[in-house]
Motif scaffolding. Structure first.
Motif, PDB file in Angstrom:
ATOM      1  N   VAL A 281     -28.442  -2.496  53.662  1.00 44.08           N
ATOM      2  CA  VAL A 281     -29.656  -2.553  54.266  1.00 44.08           C
ATOM      3  C   VAL A 281     -29.642  -3.025  55.517  1.00 44.08           C
ATOM      4  O   VAL A 281     -28.999  -4.228  55.672  1.00 44.08           O
ATOM      5  CB  VAL A 281     -30.850  -3.493  53.390  1.00 44.08           C
TER       6      VAL A 281
ATOM      7  N   ALA B  88     -29.610  -5.297  58.757  1.00 38.01           N
ATOM      8  CA  ALA B  88     -29.825  -6.994  58.605  1.00 38.01           C
ATOM      9  C   ALA B  88     -30.995  -7.199  59.550  1.00 38.01           C
ATOM     10  O   ALA B  88     -31.191  -6.418  60.605  1.00 38.01           O
ATOM     11  CB  ALA B  88     -28.349  -7.642  58.864  1.00 38.01           C
ATOM     12  N   GLU B  89     -31.671  -8.222  59.324  1.00 36.60           N
ATOM     13  CA  GLU B  89     -32.581  -8.701  60.147  1.00 36.60           C
ATOM     14  C   GLU B  89     -31.754  -9.359  61.519  1.00 36.60           C
ATOM     15  O   GLU B  89     -30.820  -9.932  61.519  1.00 36.60           O
ATOM     16  CB  GLU B  89     -33.483  -9.805  59.720  1.00 36.60           C
TER      17      GLU B  89
ATOM     18  N   ARG C 196     -34.645 -14.204  61.234  1.00 35.70           N
ATOM     19  CA  ARG C 196     -34.007 -14.810  59.996  1.00 35.70           C
ATOM     20  C   ARG C 196     -33.184 -15.860  60.242  1.00 35.70           C
ATOM     21  O   ARG C 196     -31.968 -15.673  60.863  1.00 35.70           O
ATOM     22  CB  ARG C 196     -33.382 -13.746  59.240  1.00 35.70           C
TER      23      ARG C 196
ATOM     24  N   HIS D 162     -37.667   1.502  53.614  1.00 32.80           N
ATOM     25  CA  HIS D 162     -36.423   1.084  53.586  1.00 32.80           C
ATOM     26  C   HIS D 162     -36.179  -0.523  53.478  1.00 32.80           C
ATOM     27  O   HIS D 162     -35.128  -0.977  53.095  1.00 32.80           O
ATOM     28  CB  HIS D 162     -35.483   1.493  54.749  1.00 32.80           C
ATOM     29  N   ARG D 163     -37.454  -1.149  53.954  1.00 28.50           N
ATOM     30  CA  ARG D 163     -37.444  -2.528  54.007  1.00 28.50           C
ATOM     31  C   ARG D 163     -37.921  -3.211  52.691  1.00 28.50           C
ATOM     32  O   ARG D 163     -37.692  -4.330  52.632  1.00 28.50           O
ATOM     33  CB  ARG D 163     -38.472  -3.321  55.021  1.00 28.50           C
TER      34      ARG D 163
ATOM     35  N   ILE E 159     -38.812  -8.071  50.712  1.00 28.47           N
ATOM     36  CA  ILE E 159     -38.764  -7.471  51.683  1.00 28.47           C
ATOM     37  C   ILE E 159     -37.449  -7.878  52.363  1.00 28.47           C
ATOM     38  O   ILE E 159     -37.215  -8.989  52.424  1.00 28.47           O
ATOM     39  CB  ILE E 159     -40.057  -8.054  52.539  1.00 28.47           C
ATOM     40  N   ASP E 160     -36.918  -6.847  53.104  1.00 28.44           N
ATOM     41  CA  ASP E 160     -35.677  -7.169  53.818  1.00 28.44           C
ATOM     42  C   ASP E 160     -34.730  -7.724  53.089  1.00 28.44           C
ATOM     43  O   ASP E 160     -33.635  -8.495  53.728  1.00 28.44           O
ATOM     44  CB  ASP E 160     -35.776  -7.792  55.052  1.00 28.44           C
ATOM     45  N   ASP E 161     -34.557  -7.784  51.790  1.00 28.02           N
ATOM     46  CA  ASP E 161     -33.377  -8.210  50.958  1.00 28.02           C
ATOM     47  C   ASP E 161     -33.085  -9.581  51.330  1.00 28.02           C
ATOM     48  O   ASP E 161     -32.223 -10.308  51.035  1.00 28.02           O
ATOM     49  CB  ASP E 161     -32.049  -7.399  51.182  1.00 28.02           C
ATOM     50  N   ASN E 162     -34.719 -10.318  51.381  1.00 29.02           N
ATOM     51  CA  ASN E 162     -34.396 -11.826  51.752  1.00 29.02           C
ATOM     52  C   ASN E 162     -35.437 -12.194  50.590  1.00 29.02           C
ATOM     53  O   ASN E 162     -36.408 -11.958  50.347  1.00 29.02           O
ATOM     54  CB  ASN E 162     -35.322 -11.845  52.970  1.00 29.02           C
TER      55      ASN E 162
ATOM     56  N   LYS F 223     -38.710 -13.790  50.760  1.00 25.86           N
ATOM     57  CA  LYS F 223     -39.809 -12.759  50.887  1.00 25.86           C
ATOM     58  C   LYS F 223     -40.059 -11.766  49.684  1.00 25.86           C
ATOM     59  O   LYS F 223     -40.030 -10.661  50.037  1.00 25.86           O
ATOM     60  CB  LYS F 223     -39.606 -11.803  52.287  1.00 25.86           C
TER      61      LYS F 223
ATOM     62  N   TYR G 178     -45.634 -10.990  55.056  1.00 22.54           N
ATOM     63  CA  TYR G 178     -44.283 -11.156  55.783  1.00 22.54           C
ATOM     64  C   TYR G 178     -44.314 -10.522  57.199  1.00 22.54           C
ATOM     65  O   TYR G 178     -43.037 -10.202  57.725  1.00 22.54           O
ATOM     66  CB  TYR G 178     -43.151 -10.826  54.836  1.00 22.54           C
TER      67      TYR G 178
END
Length: 362
Positions: free
Chosen positions: A242, A244-245, A250, A292-293, A307-310, A313, A361
């Motif tokens: 995924v 990365a932010e 982040r 994809h997020r 969300i965003d593999d975080n 979130k 988010y």
């Protein structure tokens, strides 16, 4: 949005609203016109592109109408006949399409209830619409392999020759897949006999047929389950990358790194039901954020959708490891409320809360 995203967005609308649509006119307004406009890309308010209530007198049949005709370069290319969303589609519903097909230049015809879209052409005899569709699109269960073929019918990518060339293979491959699926669900006598005679050396009597019909059904389900599990293990083993932010979005701290590390556990087993639940939540959330997020991260106690593999979130949590299943939703303070569900379809009842979680988010 790209083509597949627009298709998924319309599919989400169909899932949420189909049960409330009771008439043919409501079906046209809610599902058919949006399909023509957003998926096929034609201006439903331009009579040079989309002709509603299209009339072409056929023999003694005067004044009969087809719901929509799609026009390109002054020629009718596609005829669309609609039925109410809750009604089953039968070839008898397409009588106007059969009659009109030979009196226009159209090589393509569609019978739809807004949910299922059946596409026809004239493979069996020139200028005579086939009795069976060459392509069936179900918006409640989209076959991703058909998306490129649907795109060929859109205004932007319209390619009649390519559509017709692919139609015969699509027709028979689709029909074979539906027949195979039907046999896996409920094996016929012929299907049962076929496999029984390859493993059983005795006579195929009525008693043997009754015994093996159960065994064939059981073996079929086990085979499918093993195939799905093998694919899941391969996918999980390969991992998902995924984007990365950015650092500005982040902040990485030692606490965050420790939590992320604790979340990863190689003893976790992800189930097919959890992935199906994830897909439903993802479909709902896609109205607010790019697909994809939205990712999942399985843990011992629950299946997290983020969300965003975080993990700061969270969108939702699936608690499917007990007899009573729960959908976990978190408020602004990250306090979780568990909602009991008996089937995956009940997730849709919490669509608004899922969307609100995503919006927090953004």
């Amino acid at each position: 949005m790209d083509f597949s995203e627009r298709l998924e967005a319309l599919a989400l609308k169909v899932r949420n609203q189909a049960s409330a649509i009771e008439t043919e006119e409501a079906t046209k307004n809610a599902f058919v016109m949006p399909f023509i406009a957003t998926i096929l890309g034609y201006d439903v308010f331009d009579p040079l592109e989309v002709v509603p209530e299209f009339t072409a007198d056929v023999g003694i049949k005067r004044g009969e109408k087809v719901d929509y005709a799609i026009v390109r370069d002054g020629e009718v290319q596609l005829l669309i006949e609609c039925k109410a969303a809750l009604g089953a589609l039968k070839v008898e519903n397409a009588s106007q399409l059969f009659r009109y097909f030979g009196t226009t230049n159209a090589r393509l015809a569609v019978l739809t209830n807004g949910v299922v879209w059946q596409f026809y052409t004239d493979l069996d005899a020139p200028n005579k619409m086939d009795s069976k569709p060459f392509l069936v699109l179900d918006l409640l269960d989209i076959d991703e392999t058909l998306i490129p073929e649907i795109q060929k019918i859109s205004k932007e990518s319209f390619d009649l020759d390519s559509i017709i060339n692919a139609a015969e293979e699509l027709k028979y491959v689709g029909a074979l897949r539906r027949e195979i699926a039907a046999q896996f669900r409920e094996p016929s006598d012929e299907w049962t006999r076929f496999f029984t005679t390859r493993v059983y050396e005795g006579m195929f009597t009525a008693k043997v047929r009754e015994q093996f019909s159960v065994l064939v059904r059981k073996a079929s389900k086990q085979f499918l389950t093993e195939q799905v599990n093998d694919r899941l293990k391969t996918a999980l083993g390969a991992g998902v990358t995924v984007p990365a932010e950015p650092d500005s979005a982040r902040e990485i701290t030692s606490e965050q790194a420790a939590e992320d590390d604790l979340d990863r556990n190689t003893e976790i087993e992800t189930t097919l039901e959890e992935l199906e639940g994830y897909q439903i939540v993802k479909a709902i959330a896609c109205s607010e954020v790019k697909p994809h997020r939205i990712v999942h991260r399985d843990q011992k106690s629950y299946f997290a959708i983020l969300i965003d593999d975080n993990n700061r979130k969270p969108v939702a949590r699936l608690h499917f490891n007990t007899k009573q299943k729960y959908l976990g939703l978190l408020d602004e303070t990250k306090t979780e409320t568990r909602h009991p569900i008996d089937s995956l379809d009940e997730i849709y009842a919490h669509s608004d809360a899922i969307r609100e979680a995503v919006k927090r988010y953004l």
